[in-house]
Design a protein around this motif. Structure first.
Motif, PDB file in Angstrom:
ATOM      1  N   ALA A   1       3.620  11.699   0.492  1.00 43.24           N
ATOM      2  CA  ALA A   1       4.193  11.118  -0.720  1.00 43.24           C
ATOM      3  C   ALA A   1       4.095   9.599  -0.609  1.00 43.24           C
ATOM      4  CB  ALA A   1       5.649  11.554  -0.848  1.00 43.24           C
ATOM      5  N   PRO A   2       4.253   8.874  -1.712  1.00 40.39           N
ATOM      6  CA  PRO A   2       4.237   7.409  -1.614  1.00 40.39           C
ATOM      7  C   PRO A   2       5.240   6.920  -0.571  1.00 40.39           C
ATOM      8  CG  PRO A   2       4.156   8.079  -3.906  1.00 40.39           C
ATOM      9  CD  PRO A   2       4.391   9.331  -3.117  1.00 40.39           C
ATOM     10  N   PRO A   3       4.811   6.081   0.363  1.00 40.51           N
ATOM     11  CA  PRO A   3       5.690   5.668   1.453  1.00 40.51           C
ATOM     12  C   PRO A   3       6.746   4.669   1.006  1.00 40.51           C
ATOM     13  CG  PRO A   3       3.615   4.491   1.586  1.00 40.51           C
ATOM     14  CD  PRO A   3       3.468   5.482   0.476  1.00 40.51           C
ATOM     15  N   ARG A   4       7.739   4.500   1.867  1.00 40.43           N
ATOM     16  CA  ARG A   4       8.803   3.514   1.633  1.00 40.43           C
ATOM     17  C   ARG A   4       8.813   2.564   2.829  1.00 40.43           C
ATOM     18  NH1 ARG A   4      14.190   6.375   1.376  1.00 40.43           N
ATOM     19  NH2 ARG A   4      13.485   6.944  -0.713  1.00 40.43           N
ATOM     20  N   GLY A   5       8.570   1.285   2.576  1.00 42.93           N
ATOM     21  CA  GLY A   5       8.493   0.313   3.653  1.00 42.93           C
ATOM     22  C   GLY A   5       9.647  -0.671   3.632  1.00 42.93           C
ATOM     23  N   LEU A   6      10.160  -0.997   4.809  1.00 46.00           N
ATOM     24  CA  LEU A   6      11.216  -1.993   4.926  1.00 46.00           C
ATOM     25  C   LEU A   6      10.588  -3.342   5.251  1.00 46.00           C
ATOM     26  CD1 LEU A   6      14.361  -2.325   4.984  1.00 46.00           C
ATOM     27  CD2 LEU A   6      14.189  -2.189   7.473  1.00 46.00           C
ATOM     28  N   VAL A   7      10.850  -4.330   4.415  1.00 43.08           N
ATOM     29  CA  VAL A   7      10.342  -5.689   4.612  1.00 43.08           C
ATOM     30  C   VAL A   7      11.523  -6.650   4.551  1.00 43.08           C
ATOM     31  CG1 VAL A   7       8.046  -5.194   3.687  1.00 43.08           C
ATOM     32  CG2 VAL A   7       9.859  -5.961   2.149  1.00 43.08           C
ATOM     33  N   ARG A   8      11.317  -7.867   5.051  1.00 44.08           N
ATOM     34  CA  ARG A   8      12.440  -8.794   5.179  1.00 44.08           C
ATOM     35  C   ARG A   8      12.570  -9.750   4.002  1.00 44.08           C
ATOM     36  NH1 ARG A   8      12.878 -11.205  11.144  1.00 44.08           N
ATOM     37  NH2 ARG A   8      14.884 -11.792  10.258  1.00 44.08           N
ATOM     38  N   SER A   9      11.576  -9.816   3.135  1.00 43.94           N
ATOM     39  CA  SER A   9      11.648 -10.793   2.041  1.00 43.94           C
ATOM     40  C   SER A   9      10.812 -10.342   0.852  1.00 43.94           C
ATOM     41  CB  SER A   9      11.145 -12.157   2.523  1.00 43.94           C
ATOM     42  OG  SER A   9       9.760 -12.094   2.828  1.00 43.94           O
ATOM     43  N   GLU A  10      11.062 -10.960  -0.288  1.00 44.79           N
ATOM     44  CA  GLU A  10      10.259 -10.695  -1.484  1.00 44.79           C
ATOM     45  C   GLU A  10       8.802 -11.107  -1.252  1.00 44.79           C
ATOM     46  OE1 GLU A  10      10.928  -9.142  -4.110  1.00 44.79           O
ATOM     47  OE2 GLU A  10      13.120  -9.052  -4.235  1.00 44.79           O
ATOM     48  N   LYS A  11       8.616 -12.159  -0.471  1.00 45.41           N
ATOM     49  CA  LYS A  11       7.262 -12.607  -0.160  1.00 45.41           C
ATOM     50  C   LYS A  11       6.490 -11.532   0.600  1.00 45.41           C
ATOM     51  CE  LYS A  11       4.748 -16.380   2.111  1.00 45.41           C
ATOM     52  NZ  LYS A  11       4.886 -17.659   2.870  1.00 45.41           N
ATOM     53  N   SER A  12       7.133 -10.907   1.583  1.00 49.89           N
ATOM     54  CA  SER A  12       6.487  -9.826   2.328  1.00 49.89           C
ATOM     55  C   SER A  12       6.219  -8.623   1.434  1.00 49.89           C
ATOM     56  CB  SER A  12       7.356  -9.404   3.519  1.00 49.89           C
ATOM     57  OG  SER A  12       7.380 -10.401   4.504  1.00 49.89           O
TER      58      SER A  12
END
Length: 279
Positions: free
Chosen positions: A27-38
């Motif tokens: 399924a479409p993955p869910r990624g954890l990022v630290r900022s809107e830029k990332s």
């Protein structure tokens, strides 16, 4: 299969996100990022048509980890402390290479207080493992690093951080958690195209005694994603390197066959006398 990825904004993490997003098996993955830029960077890599999610958060926050894992079947952990060079030591190292009468010097490194391996590679990875277990995640793939059997490995001396030993502590915690897991120890990471080389899987840092100790990030991502579903990757820990392009028997296409040929199980009784308290 719905998969969450931590460190999704990093070079290897974003490659994992892309592979997961492109595969009909997931399924479409869910990624954890630290900022809107990332987040914007990851979304640009995946393309406007992708339904992948980018969640802003931090693995230091147990609540963020729990929210990330909710409703997911798999978790790929790609977080790591990053040492920073001391600028003055870089200058000395460069000068020592130029001046023939000067002994060669290595750059010195440090870890920011909130980026210490004891936190990032142990406490915050523990947060992720605990969140996965609480959310009912079925498989955790932890991308760690080769060298964990060696107290005197150069990476452990960087910033006096013992980074590989703190990583090993997290690996052992995952192994004891009761979760289905795969732990990947890549060698030096290369920014090269994946799927072009013969991959080498080993145990207990045996690959470090050879002359092939590096592997493309793209192949690490490919192996990590494969480990989510392969029967051969159930409760397994292994080292990963690659030959040079064109060497050996050609590019590795069957990760399961590679893992089936491992000569036993990873030995977590090593190292003894660790300055980091290991179970």
């Amino acid at each position: 299969m719905k998969v969450a990825v931590t460190g999704a904004g990093g070079r290897t993490g974003s490659l994992c996100m892309k592979l997961l997003a492109q595969s009909p098996e997931f399924a479409p993955p869910r990624g954890l990022v630290r900022s809107e830029k990332s987040a914007a960077k990851v979304k640009k890599l995946l393309g406007a048509e992708s339904d992948a999610e980018c969640v802003i958060g931090d693995v230091s926050d147990a609540t963020s980890c729990r929210a990330l894992c909710e409703g997911c079947d798999g978790l790929v952990i790609l977080t790591s402390a990053v040492p920073k060079p001391k600028i003055a030591s870089l200058v000395v190292a460069i000068v020592s290479k130029i001046l023939p009468w000067m002994d060669a010097k290595r750059p010195e490194f440090y870890f920011p207080d909130e980026g210490r391996p004891e936190l990032v590679d142990w406490a915050y990875q523990k947060n992720q493992i605990d969140a996965a277990k609480a959310a009912g995640v079925k498989k955790v793939v932890l991308v760690s690093s080769m060298g964990g059997t060696q107290i005197d490995n150069f990476l452990n001396t960087m910033g006096d951080g013992n980074i590989l030993l703190w990583k090993r502590k997290a690996e052992m915690y995952l192994k004891a958690s009761g979760l289905d897991y795969a732990i990947v120890h890549p060698g030096g990471l290369l920014d090269k195209e994946g799927g072009k080389r013969e991959l080498l899987a080993g145990l207990d840092d045996s690959l470090l005694s050879g002359d092939r100790r590096s592997v493309p990030r793209a192949d690490v991502a490919r192996v990590a994603v494969a480990c989510l579903t392969l029967a051969e990757a159930r409760n397994v820990s292994f080292d990963l390197a690659s030959r040079e392009e064109g060497e050996g028997s050609g590019a590795t296409t069957d990760v399961g066959a590679m893992l089936a040929n491992l000569p036993g199980e990873y030995d977590y009784s090593m190292p003894t006398g660790s300055p980091v308290p290991l179970p």
